[in-house]
Design a protein around this motif. Structure first.
Motif, short mmCIF file in Angstrom:
data_model
loop_
_atom_site.label_atom_id
_atom_site.label_comp_id
_atom_site.label_asym_id
_atom_site.label_seq_id
_atom_site.Cartn_x
_atom_site.Cartn_y
_atom_site.Cartn_z
N ASN A 9 0.65 -1.23 0.04
CA ASN A 9 0.01 0.25 0.09
C ASN A 9 0.74 1.21 0.04
N VAL A 10 1.82 1.33 -1.03
CA VAL A 10 2.89 2.55 -0.80
C VAL A 10 2.20 3.59 -1.63
N SER A 11 2.23 4.67 -1.19
CA SER A 11 1.83 6.03 -2.06
C SER A 11 2.93 7.04 -1.80
N LYS A 12 3.34 7.65 -2.97
CA LYS A 12 4.31 8.65 -2.89
C LYS A 12 3.97 10.12 -3.53
N SER A 13 4.01 11.16 -2.72
CA SER A 13 3.69 12.57 -3.58
C SER A 13 4.97 13.30 -3.19
#
Ligand code: ATP
Length: 242
Positions: A9-13
């Protein structure tokens, strides 16, 4: 599953720009896992986080059962970036010597690994030349040799065969197969469809999302596609210009 790389569940902003959203995937030991997607899809950002060079905004990445980033684990990874991090005024050999000493390789072992990796990428006869006289493909090959010097358990390669001619490209792939048979886990990004076909498992990325994953055969069969490109389009990809 005996997974070496686990992304959950990796997100990157970056600032307010969401580059990756809710990515989950696993890479098993000895596997060659390909990340396929058009330019800007987020492939480089994802592998940098897996390699411990970037940190996720949310979610978790473990490599060899250790949460990344971890300096201990980074030593067990060979990372080849998209732009070659070479010293252009130094010769090919001097570059390899530099990287070998960073990895703690000394003396006879260092010389042996330099000979082996240079031979592997067909650069033995060019090691004395300064890198600023190398072609783009030669620089890619030297970067690949550098990533292999310390015989890492995990190899992370960002578009390793860009600028490499088809014959040498095949020999690089043969080498990747050999490495994986001998226990190396390999994560590779590509935007080239025929290269994606060579991977054991594939993750298709578009606009920061993992739109599909599976073996090339599974992805084709489940979409009744003749080619990986058709399967990619089925899952919502855009047609590639190159
Ligand atoms: N450090 C950063 N700061 C801000 N935006 C970034 C940064 N790194 C990447 N991005 C943005 O993240 C998006 C995904 O880039 P990324 O390099 O991961 O894509 P890619 O799939 O590897 O493409 P390419 O094959 O062209 O490298 C792009 O819109 C890019 O501009």
């Amino acid at each position: 599953m005996n997974s070496v790389i686990h992304v959950s569940n990796v997100s990157k902003s970056f600032s307010k720009h969401d580059v990756l959203q809710d990515i989950s995937l696993s890479v098993a030991k000895n596997e060659i896992y390909g990340l396929l997607g058009p330019s800007g899809a987020g492939k480089t950002t994802l592998i940098k986080m897996i390699a411990g060079i970037e940190t996720p905004t949310s979610g978790k990445i473990t490599v060899l059962d250790t949460t990344m980033p971890s300096l201990q684990i980074m030593k067990r990874i060979g990372f080849m970036a998209q732009s070659d991090a070479l010293y252009s005024e130094l010769s090919g050999r001097e570059n390899l010597e530099f990287f070998a000493s960073i990895y703690g390789l000394k003396g006879a072992k260092q010389r042996e690994r330099i000979e082996q990796t240079a031979a592997l990428v067909n650069l033995t006869d060019f090691l004395k030349k300064p890198v600023n006289q190398y072609s783009g493909g030669m620089k890619r090959r030297l970067s690949l040799a550098a990533a292999l010097l310390h015989e890492p358990e995990i190899l992370i390669l960002d578009e390793p065969t860009v600028g490499i001619d088809p014959v040498l490209r095949q020999s690089v792939w043969n080498e990747l197969y050999k490495l994986s048979e001998n226990g190396t886990t390999i994560l590779v990004t590509t935007h080239v469809m025929d290269e994606a076909e060579k991977c054991g498992q594939l993750g298709m990325i578009r606009d920061g999302r993992l739109i599909a994953s599976g073996s090339p055969q599974q992805l084709k069969e489940s979409t009744s596609s003749e080619t990986i490109e058709d399967a990619f389009l089925y899952y919502g990809g855009v047609r590639h210009e190159n």
